[in-house]
Design a protein around this motif. Structure first.
Motif, PDB file in Angstrom:
ATOM      1  N   LEU A  70       0.784  -1.288  -0.075  1.00  0.00           N
ATOM      2  CA  LEU A  70       0.053   0.050  -0.044  1.00  0.00           C
ATOM      3  C   LEU A  70       0.821   1.163  -0.029  1.00  0.00           C
ATOM      4  O   LEU A  70       2.009   1.254   0.404  1.00  0.00           O
ATOM      5  N   ASN A  91      -4.206   1.930  -2.280  1.00  0.00           N
ATOM      6  CA  ASN A  91      -3.414   0.862  -2.962  1.00  0.00           C
ATOM      7  C   ASN A  91      -2.784   1.183  -4.063  1.00  0.00           C
ATOM      8  O   ASN A  91      -2.660   2.238  -4.605  1.00  0.00           O
ATOM      9  N   LEU A 120      -8.143  -2.837   1.760  1.00  0.00           N
ATOM     10  CA  LEU A 120      -7.837  -1.591   2.441  1.00  0.00           C
ATOM     11  C   LEU A 120      -8.740  -1.500   3.626  1.00  0.00           C
ATOM     12  O   LEU A 120      -8.204  -0.736   4.467  1.00  0.00           O
TER      13      LEU A 120
END
Length: 377
Positions: A202, A223, A238
């Motif tokens: 991420l 992302n 996420l």
């Protein structure tokens, strides 16, 4: 809608009514799309960009959700107006640098923004208050589907949606959340958290995305890969990571209140006093003090509504908003003086922190020990 009308109304996500946005301030979904058989904006000549805009803009304006919305070609806006749109997260810094052939279309509530001829032909984004990635995605999916009926997007059966940047290939989706993490910064745990986030692929960015710094202890997490994964998988991962970071931030706040209540009260009280009396502020210092008030509001030091006031102040004191307020371009020192004037005025309407009523009888709160691992969450 005229630009002046847009500026009179705060965005829906800035108000945050009936939403828990103490840590997760906003959720955003962005989709990148390109028209089939047309050069990407970065390669297209001016006439091609204008032709592409003329094809897309009427379709976007005709969307039901865009009724009575804001729609302008960027070449029609002053540089200061474009920068204000950047500060409101309605267009990107990259699009603000573009001119003829680029346009921005925004709904009345400023929840939905479509950038025409940014890096891609269309950059569509939806912003919601709190951790509501799925709501943002649902709104944007409807827009995407409606436009796909009238516009033929570049799509490959193997690669997915074709985009100007290879990292956006596939779904073309970026999911992100803006987090307010003052306690993790103050307790020096933020590095450990961000390192763990980076390990699982991420991205961590500042207030205005890639290449910008964190102001007011605000961090944007999103992302990075879009190829080979579904939108559902990206959002679910996420959500899990953001929820865990939210827990760590909440625990850090409770730990500070439990172990160092006097120091915590002092930090919040000093921030309130400095904001109420200082005569000059640069952006970084002002954001840091407002951040402490915002954390204090979430922890019960201030009455209801203070957190939303802090969010509004953070928007009002940014450079372009300040100059729009003043009606003139300002030198940095002039901005620092006006920024302080605005903050002193706003602080007069805020109740002083209730330092004496905060108690330590709160269960929970722990430091992060060992390595963080989000992979199995």
């Amino acid at each position: 809608m005229r630009f002046s009308t847009l500026m009179k109304h705060p965005a829906d996500w800035m108000i945050g009514k009936n939403v828990n946005n103490e840590v997760v301030v906003t959720s955003r979904i962005r989709l990148a799309r390109n028209l089939r058989d047309l050069s990407f904006p970065g390669w297209a000549k001016k006439a091609e960009r204008v032709a592409a805009m003329d094809k897309m803009r009427p379709k976007v304006e005709a969307l039901k959700v865009m009724k009575n919305g804001f729609s302008h070609e960027l070449s029609e806006l002053e540089p200061l107006q474009k920068q204000v749109l950047v500060e409101r997260h309605l267009i990107s810094r990259e699009q603000a640098a573009r001119g003829q052939g680029s346009a921005a279309v925004v709904d009345r509530g400023q929840r939905l923004s479509l950038m025409i001829n940014e890096e891609d032909h269309l950059r569509m984004q939806s912003i919601r208050a709190g951790l509501r990635l799925r709501e943002a995605h649902q709104l944007l999916s409807k827009v995407d589907s409606a436009l796909e009926k009238d516009l033929e997007f570049a799509y490959d059966d193997e690669l997915g949606y074709l985009t100007a940047c290879p990292t956006n290939l596939g779904t073309g989706m970026r999911a992100s959340a803006m987090l307010h993490l003052p306690a993790l910064v103050l307790t020096e745990q933020i590095g450990q958290v961000l390192q763990a986030v980076n390990k699982i692929g991420l991205a961590v960015r500042g207030l205005f995305g890639e290449g910008t710094e964190s102001l007011g202890h605000l961090f944007q997490i999103s992302n990075q890969a879009t190829l080979g994964e579904s939108e559902e998988v990206i959002i679910s991962r996420l959500e899990r990571v953001i929820a865990q970071i939210e827990t760590h931030e909440t625990n850090a706040r409770l730990k500070m209140l439990e172990d160092e209540p006097n120091q915590l009260s002092d930090k919040i009280g000093r921030a309130y006093g400095i904001l109420g009396y200082a005569t000059m502020f640069d952006s970084k210092e002002a954001f840091s003090h407002i951040s402490l008030l915002r954390m204090g509001a979430a922890m019960g030091y201030f009455p209801e509504g203070t957190m939303q006031a802090c969010d509004s102040m953070m928007m009002e004191i940014q450079p372009a908003h300040l100059q729009l307020h003043a009606g003139a371009e300002l030198e940095p020192e002039e901005r620092d003086i006006i920024r302080a004037e605005i903050l002193r005025s706003r602080l007069q309407t805020l109740t002083a922190p209730a330092i004496n009523i905060i108690t330590n009888d709160i269960v929970g709160g722990s430091e992060i020990t060992g390595d963080l691992n989000f992979e199995n969450e």
